[in-house]
Design a protein around this motif. Structure first.
Motif, PDB file in Angstrom:
ATOM      1  N   SER A   3       0.730  -1.241  -0.014  1.00  0.00           N
ATOM      2  CA  SER A   3       0.032   0.011  -0.020  1.00  0.00           C
ATOM      3  C   SER A   3       0.787   1.163   0.043  1.00  0.00           C
ATOM      4  O   SER A   3       2.040   1.241   0.344  1.00  0.00           O
ATOM      5  N   MET A   4       0.037   2.429  -0.334  1.00  0.00           N
ATOM      6  CA  MET A   4       1.011   3.678  -0.345  1.00  0.00           C
ATOM      7  C   MET A   4       1.466   3.938   1.141  1.00  0.00           C
ATOM      8  O   MET A   4       2.512   4.466   1.590  1.00  0.00           O
ATOM      9  N   GLN A   5       0.663   3.461   2.356  1.00  0.00           N
ATOM     10  CA  GLN A   5       1.220   3.712   3.648  1.00  0.00           C
ATOM     11  C   GLN A   5       2.515   3.040   4.194  1.00  0.00           C
ATOM     12  O   GLN A   5       3.447   3.381   4.830  1.00  0.00           O
ATOM     13  N   GLY A   6       2.605   1.988   3.181  1.00  0.00           N
ATOM     14  CA  GLY A   6       3.906   1.206   3.388  1.00  0.00           C
ATOM     15  C   GLY A   6       5.040   1.757   2.696  1.00  0.00           C
ATOM     16  O   GLY A   6       6.318   1.898   3.139  1.00  0.00           O
ATOM     17  N   ASP A   7       4.901   2.586   1.768  1.00  0.00           N
ATOM     18  CA  ASP A   7       5.799   3.445   1.046  1.00  0.00           C
ATOM     19  C   ASP A   7       6.271   4.566   1.933  1.00  0.00           C
ATOM     20  O   ASP A   7       7.318   4.988   2.034  1.00  0.00           O
ATOM     21  N   ILE A   8       5.167   5.056   2.759  1.00  0.00           N
ATOM     22  CA  ILE A   8       5.403   6.110   3.598  1.00  0.00           C
ATOM     23  C   ILE A   8       6.221   5.462   4.772  1.00  0.00           C
ATOM     24  O   ILE A   8       7.149   6.314   5.089  1.00  0.00           O
ATOM     25  N   TYR A   9       6.127   4.439   5.180  1.00  0.00           N
ATOM     26  CA  TYR A   9       6.914   3.907   6.256  1.00  0.00           C
ATOM     27  C   TYR A   9       8.346   3.907   5.749  1.00  0.00           C
ATOM     28  O   TYR A   9       9.233   4.333   6.650  1.00  0.00           O
ATOM     29  N   SER A  89       7.050   6.925   9.899  1.00  0.00           N
ATOM     30  CA  SER A  89       7.265   5.619  10.203  1.00  0.00           C
ATOM     31  C   SER A  89       6.557   5.049  11.303  1.00  0.00           C
ATOM     32  O   SER A  89       7.085   3.977  12.098  1.00  0.00           O
ATOM     33  N   HIS A  90       5.406   5.397  11.823  1.00  0.00           N
ATOM     34  CA  HIS A  90       4.749   4.993  12.867  1.00  0.00           C
ATOM     35  C   HIS A  90       4.347   3.358  12.537  1.00  0.00           C
ATOM     36  O   HIS A  90       4.219   3.037  11.179  1.00  0.00           O
ATOM     37  N   LYS A  91       4.349   2.471  13.457  1.00  0.00           N
ATOM     38  CA  LYS A  91       3.936   1.223  13.197  1.00  0.00           C
ATOM     39  C   LYS A  91       2.526   1.103  12.544  1.00  0.00           C
ATOM     40  O   LYS A  91       2.388   0.156  11.787  1.00  0.00           O
ATOM     41  N   MET A  92       1.526   1.672  13.050  1.00  0.00           N
ATOM     42  CA  MET A  92       0.531   1.784  12.615  1.00  0.00           C
ATOM     43  C   MET A  92       0.073   2.591  11.255  1.00  0.00           C
ATOM     44  O   MET A  92       0.270   3.646  11.426  1.00  0.00           O
ATOM     45  N   PRO A  93      -0.151   1.927  10.394  1.00  0.00           N
ATOM     46  CA  PRO A  93      -0.418   2.710   8.935  1.00  0.00           C
ATOM     47  C   PRO A  93      -1.405   3.743   9.195  1.00  0.00           C
ATOM     48  O   PRO A  93      -1.097   4.997   8.522  1.00  0.00           O
ATOM     49  N   SER A  94      -2.464   3.629   9.952  1.00  0.00           N
ATOM     50  CA  SER A  94      -3.333   4.774   9.957  1.00  0.00           C
ATOM     51  C   SER A  94      -2.720   5.926  10.818  1.00  0.00           C
ATOM     52  O   SER A  94      -3.552   7.176  10.561  1.00  0.00           O
TER      53      SER A  94
END
Length: 120
Positions: A3-9, A89-94
């Motif tokens: 997901s895009m949230q993985g890219d943000i991490y 880089s929060h653990k929770m994507p939200s």
């Protein structure tokens, strides 16, 4: 799941690696300590302990008139960047920043740096 949230991490971790000079696989990161936690703890008063010491030397060699920046000014710019990396880089994507907010925050950091640079 991709997901895009993985890219943000991944982007957040890359920011932290860039400004700390450490990798997430560093042998010092054991027993729950990670690169993100290391920086987060450092932001509670130990900023100088987490910033890569070679970074300030590199800035002075790369930027014309960079020697006009005080150590405080450099830290005033690096601290928001470290917070930025932690926030992405929060653990929770939200809980991670949106791409729009990432861009807004980076622009604010750049504008702050440019204002300081012009006053030197």
């Amino acid at each position: 799941m991709v997901s895009m949230q993985g890219d943000i991490y991944s982007y957040g971790i890359l920011v932290l690696e860039t400004f700390t000079g450490r990798k997430p696989t560093d042998s010092n990161f054991t027993r729950g300590l990670s690169l993100r936690v290391f920086v987060e703890l450092g932001l509670n008063g130990g900023e100088l302990d987490v910033v890569d010491t070679q970074l300030s030397l590199g800035l002075e060699n790369e930027l014309p008139n960079a020697n006009k920046f005080s150590g405080k000014t450099k830290m005033d710019c690096l601290i928001p960047l470290l917070r930025h990396g932690v926030s992405c880089s929060h653990k929770m994507p939200s809980n991670r920043m949106s791409t729009g907010n990432i861009i807004k925050e980076l622009r604010c950091i750049r504008e702050s740096l440019m204002r300081e640079y012009k006053t030197c």
